[in-house]
Structures are given as C-alpha cells and as structure tokens.
Scaffold this motif. Structure first.
Motif, PDB file in Angstrom:
ATOM      1  N   ILE A 102       1.016  -1.084   0.059  1.00 33.78           N
ATOM      2  CA  ILE A 102       0.089  -0.007  -0.136  1.00 33.78           C
ATOM      3  C   ILE A 102       0.844   1.200  -0.123  1.00 33.78           C
ATOM      4  CG2 ILE A 102      -1.729   1.299   1.234  1.00 33.78           C
ATOM      5  CD1 ILE A 102      -2.750  -1.344   2.418  1.00 33.78           C
ATOM      6  N   LEU A 103       0.832   1.994  -1.178  1.00 32.32           N
ATOM      7  CA  LEU A 103       1.422   3.471  -1.235  1.00 32.32           C
ATOM      8  C   LEU A 103       0.345   4.523  -0.480  1.00 32.32           C
ATOM      9  CD1 LEU A 103       2.860   3.042  -4.586  1.00 32.32           C
ATOM     10  CD2 LEU A 103       4.020   2.590  -2.523  1.00 32.32           C
ATOM     11  N   LEU A 104       1.066   5.278   0.134  1.00 33.84           N
ATOM     12  CA  LEU A 104       0.224   6.679   0.688  1.00 33.84           C
ATOM     13  C   LEU A 104       0.708   7.907  -0.290  1.00 33.84           C
ATOM     14  CD1 LEU A 104       0.631   5.966   4.474  1.00 33.84           C
ATOM     15  CD2 LEU A 104      -1.254   5.477   3.032  1.00 33.84           C
ATOM     16  N   GLU A 105      -0.249   8.320  -0.417  1.00 26.54           N
ATOM     17  CA  GLU A 105      -0.094   9.816  -1.516  1.00 26.54           C
ATOM     18  C   GLU A 105      -0.720  11.028  -0.548  1.00 26.54           C
ATOM     19  OE1 GLU A 105      -1.668   9.285  -5.188  1.00 26.54           O
ATOM     20  OE2 GLU A 105      -0.218   8.244  -5.923  1.00 26.54           O
ATOM     21  N   GLY A 106       0.048  12.134  -0.612  1.00 31.04           N
ATOM     22  CA  GLY A 106      -0.538  13.179   0.341  1.00 31.04           C
ATOM     23  C   GLY A 106       0.376  14.434   0.012  1.00 31.04           C
ATOM     24  N   ARG A 107      -0.109  15.618   0.589  1.00 29.61           N
ATOM     25  CA  ARG A 107       0.476  16.681   0.315  1.00 29.61           C
ATOM     26  C   ARG A 107       1.036  17.361   1.930  1.00 29.61           C
ATOM     27  NH1 ARG A 107      -0.851  19.045  -4.522  1.00 29.61           N
ATOM     28  NH2 ARG A 107      -2.755  18.302  -5.302  1.00 29.61           N
ATOM     29  N   GLU A 108       2.424  17.767   2.218  1.00 32.60           N
ATOM     30  CA  GLU A 108       2.917  18.093   3.344  1.00 32.60           C
ATOM     31  C   GLU A 108       2.160  19.121   3.830  1.00 32.60           C
ATOM     32  OE1 GLU A 108       7.339  18.257   4.964  1.00 32.60           O
ATOM     33  OE2 GLU A 108       7.095  17.968   2.767  1.00 32.60           O
ATOM     34  N   PRO A 146       7.545  12.936  -5.978  1.00 31.89           N
ATOM     35  CA  PRO A 146       8.630  12.613  -4.889  1.00 31.89           C
ATOM     36  C   PRO A 146       8.439  11.313  -4.076  1.00 31.89           C
ATOM     37  CG  PRO A 146       8.109  15.215  -5.104  1.00 31.89           C
ATOM     38  CD  PRO A 146       6.915  14.239  -5.757  1.00 31.89           C
ATOM     39  N   MET A 147       9.273  10.865  -3.653  1.00 26.20           N
ATOM     40  CA  MET A 147       9.181   9.504  -2.822  1.00 26.20           C
ATOM     41  C   MET A 147       9.726   9.726  -1.350  1.00 26.20           C
ATOM     42  SD  MET A 147      10.622   5.715  -3.589  1.00 26.20           S
ATOM     43  CE  MET A 147      10.370   4.600  -2.329  1.00 26.20           C
ATOM     44  N   LEU A 148       9.117   9.276  -0.161  1.00 28.46           N
ATOM     45  CA  LEU A 148       9.513   9.039   0.968  1.00 28.46           C
ATOM     46  C   LEU A 148       9.377   7.543   1.073  1.00 28.46           C
ATOM     47  CD1 LEU A 148       7.910  11.800   2.964  1.00 28.46           C
ATOM     48  CD2 LEU A 148      10.516  11.663   2.345  1.00 28.46           C
ATOM     49  N   VAL A 188       4.510   7.823  -0.318  1.00 21.33           N
ATOM     50  CA  VAL A 188       5.140   7.177   0.845  1.00 21.33           C
ATOM     51  C   VAL A 188       4.924   5.927   0.857  1.00 21.33           C
ATOM     52  CG1 VAL A 188       5.379   7.411   3.376  1.00 21.33           C
ATOM     53  CG2 VAL A 188       4.764   9.283   2.197  1.00 21.33           C
ATOM     54  N   LEU A 189       6.080   5.162   0.874  1.00 20.90           N
ATOM     55  CA  LEU A 189       6.092   3.881   0.932  1.00 20.90           C
ATOM     56  C   LEU A 189       6.349   3.151   2.315  1.00 20.90           C
ATOM     57  CD1 LEU A 189       6.113   0.745  -0.504  1.00 20.90           C
ATOM     58  CD2 LEU A 189       8.643   1.438  -1.122  1.00 20.90           C
ATOM     59  N   PRO A 190       5.479   2.875   2.763  1.00 19.53           N
ATOM     60  CA  PRO A 190       5.439   2.310   4.259  1.00 19.53           C
ATOM     61  C   PRO A 190       6.000   0.771   4.367  1.00 19.53           C
ATOM     62  CG  PRO A 190       3.087   3.097   3.991  1.00 19.53           C
ATOM     63  CD  PRO A 190       4.097   3.008   2.656  1.00 19.53           C
ATOM     64  N   LEU A 191       7.199   0.600   4.848  1.00 17.87           N
ATOM     65  CA  LEU A 191       7.724  -0.857   4.863  1.00 17.87           C
ATOM     66  C   LEU A 191       7.985  -1.523   6.138  1.00 17.87           C
ATOM     67  CD1 LEU A 191       8.350  -2.506   2.398  1.00 17.87           C
ATOM     68  CD2 LEU A 191      10.450  -1.739   2.532  1.00 17.87           C
ATOM     69  N   THR A 247       8.219   2.628  15.799  1.00 16.17           N
ATOM     70  CA  THR A 247       9.164   3.759  15.488  1.00 16.17           C
ATOM     71  C   THR A 247       9.109   3.831  13.975  1.00 16.17           C
ATOM     72  OG1 THR A 247      10.490   3.188  17.535  1.00 16.17           O
ATOM     73  CG2 THR A 247      11.535   4.572  15.577  1.00 16.17           C
ATOM     74  N   LEU A 248       8.906   5.038  13.339  1.00 14.07           N
ATOM     75  CA  LEU A 248       8.877   5.429  12.197  1.00 14.07           C
ATOM     76  C   LEU A 248      10.280   6.192  11.895  1.00 14.07           C
ATOM     77  CD1 LEU A 248       5.199   6.523  11.909  1.00 14.07           C
ATOM     78  CD2 LEU A 248       6.266   4.174  11.367  1.00 14.07           C
ATOM     79  N   VAL A 249      10.740   5.617  10.657  1.00 18.48           N
ATOM     80  CA  VAL A 249      12.085   6.465  10.165  1.00 18.48           C
ATOM     81  C   VAL A 249      11.787   6.726   8.636  1.00 18.48           C
ATOM     82  CG1 VAL A 249      14.529   6.556   9.695  1.00 18.48           C
ATOM     83  CG2 VAL A 249      13.506   5.392  12.008  1.00 18.48           C
ATOM     84  N   TYR A 250      11.864   8.162   8.442  1.00 16.56           N
ATOM     85  CA  TYR A 250      11.494   8.642   7.104  1.00 16.56           C
ATOM     86  C   TYR A 250      12.836   8.886   6.241  1.00 16.56           C
ATOM     87  CZ  TYR A 250       6.562   9.344   8.334  1.00 16.56           C
ATOM     88  OH  TYR A 250       5.353   8.867   8.631  1.00 16.56           O
ATOM     89  N   GLN A 251      12.897   8.356   4.899  1.00 13.41           N
ATOM     90  CA  GLN A 251      14.063   8.554   4.030  1.00 13.41           C
ATOM     91  C   GLN A 251      13.542   9.126   2.749  1.00 13.41           C
ATOM     92  OE1 GLN A 251      17.427   8.431   4.843  1.00 13.41           O
ATOM     93  NE2 GLN A 251      17.614   9.429   2.930  1.00 13.41           N
ATOM     94  N   ARG A 252      14.104  10.366   2.408  1.00 20.48           N
ATOM     95  CA  ARG A 252      13.680  10.668   1.018  1.00 20.48           C
ATOM     96  C   ARG A 252      14.500  10.008   0.105  1.00 20.48           C
ATOM     97  NH1 ARG A 252      10.564  14.542  -0.080  1.00 20.48           N
ATOM     98  NH2 ARG A 252      10.650  15.650   2.157  1.00 20.48           N
ATOM     99  N   MET A 253      13.627   9.596  -0.917  1.00 18.19           N
ATOM    100  CA  MET A 253      14.405   8.956  -2.057  1.00 18.19           C
ATOM    101  C   MET A 253      14.438   9.646  -3.320  1.00 18.19           C
ATOM    102  SD  MET A 253      14.902   6.013  -0.369  1.00 18.19           S
ATOM    103  CE  MET A 253      15.604   4.808  -1.696  1.00 18.19           C
TER     104      MET A 253
END
Length: 148
Positions: free
Chosen positions: A64-70, A102-104, A79-82, A113-119
C-alpha cells in the motif's frame, strides 16, 4: 476465560478505524504491511498534519502506497511504508519513483518507530552545513620545515 470477561475487553480501535478498513478493502496479503501503512497514515495525518492523504494499492509490489501533501498547495508525495523485516530492491524503488511524485520511504519498526528517508531519482548534492563554520584549511595546521 468466560464469555462475560471477553465482552468487557475494549474493542481494538485500530481494526475499527475507517483508514484501516479502507486499507483492508484493498485486499493485500501482507498484514504487516497493512499495519505499517496504517501507522504511517496516522503519523502523516494526526501528527504531521499532511493534507489529502490517500492510500493506493500497488499490485506489482504488493504494498500500500500513501499519497498526500505536506501542506496545502504543496506537491503530492508518495510514501512507501515498509516493515523493517521486509527487503526492498532497486526495482521496487524505481517502480515507485516512476509514478512521477517525490518519494519517501518509511521504515516501520516492531515498536512502531517510524524513520523517513527521502528517495530521489539519481544523486542529489547535499545542502551546505548551516551555522557559523569556518574552513581553516589543512595548511594552517602544518609546521613549516626549516631548511638547514
């Protein structure tokens, strides 16, 4: 345990949440990824206050990918939750980047715990460091040799 004690237990609010129900309706086989997507969705909407967050199934990746605006008027991001135990290939990253947004990548640990990384597509030059730094250079630290 008796039936009476089970009825006194509070309902699992996650299973009742509309966003979780919507994700479950996408019929993804990996329940850990659905749970990870829900946790990231809650973080984006409730904590980070993202706008227009929606979930999209990627049949090719089975995620499941999430799409949204900051924020309002900002470009859409994917956003790819993994879950941290799940591996990720270059092909998977390329597939998400090819969507055109753009992808996170969000790694979700077992303790939530969530850790975001911009790709990014290719290499990106880092921003210069902020602050009152001075480049002293290596030459100032060397002692001059004296000729005899």
């Amino acid at each position: 345990m008796s039936e009476a004690s089970n009825s006194a237990d509070p309902p699992n609010w996650i299973l009742q949440h509309p966003a979780y129900q919507q994700m479950k309706s996408l019929e993804l086989e990996d329940s850990a990824q659905v749970h990870a997507a829900f946790l990231v969705h809650m973080d984006l909407t409730e904590v980070r206050q993202w706008k227009e967050v929606s979930c999209v199934k990627s049949p090719e990746l089975q995620v499941i990918l999430l799409e949204g605006r900051e924020k309002e008027g900002a470009p859409i991001q994917t956003v790819l939750p993994l879950p941290v135990h799940r591996s990720l290939s270059h092909k998977s990253i390329r597939h998400v980047l090819d969507r055109g947004f753009p992808m996170l990548l969000c790694a979700v640990a077992s303790d939530s715990t969530l850790v975001y990384q911009r790709m990014t597509d290719g290499l990106v030059t880092p921003d210069p460091p902020a602050g009152p730094f001075q480049d002293v250079g290596r030459r100032q630290h060397r002692k001059r040799r004296q000729k005899h």
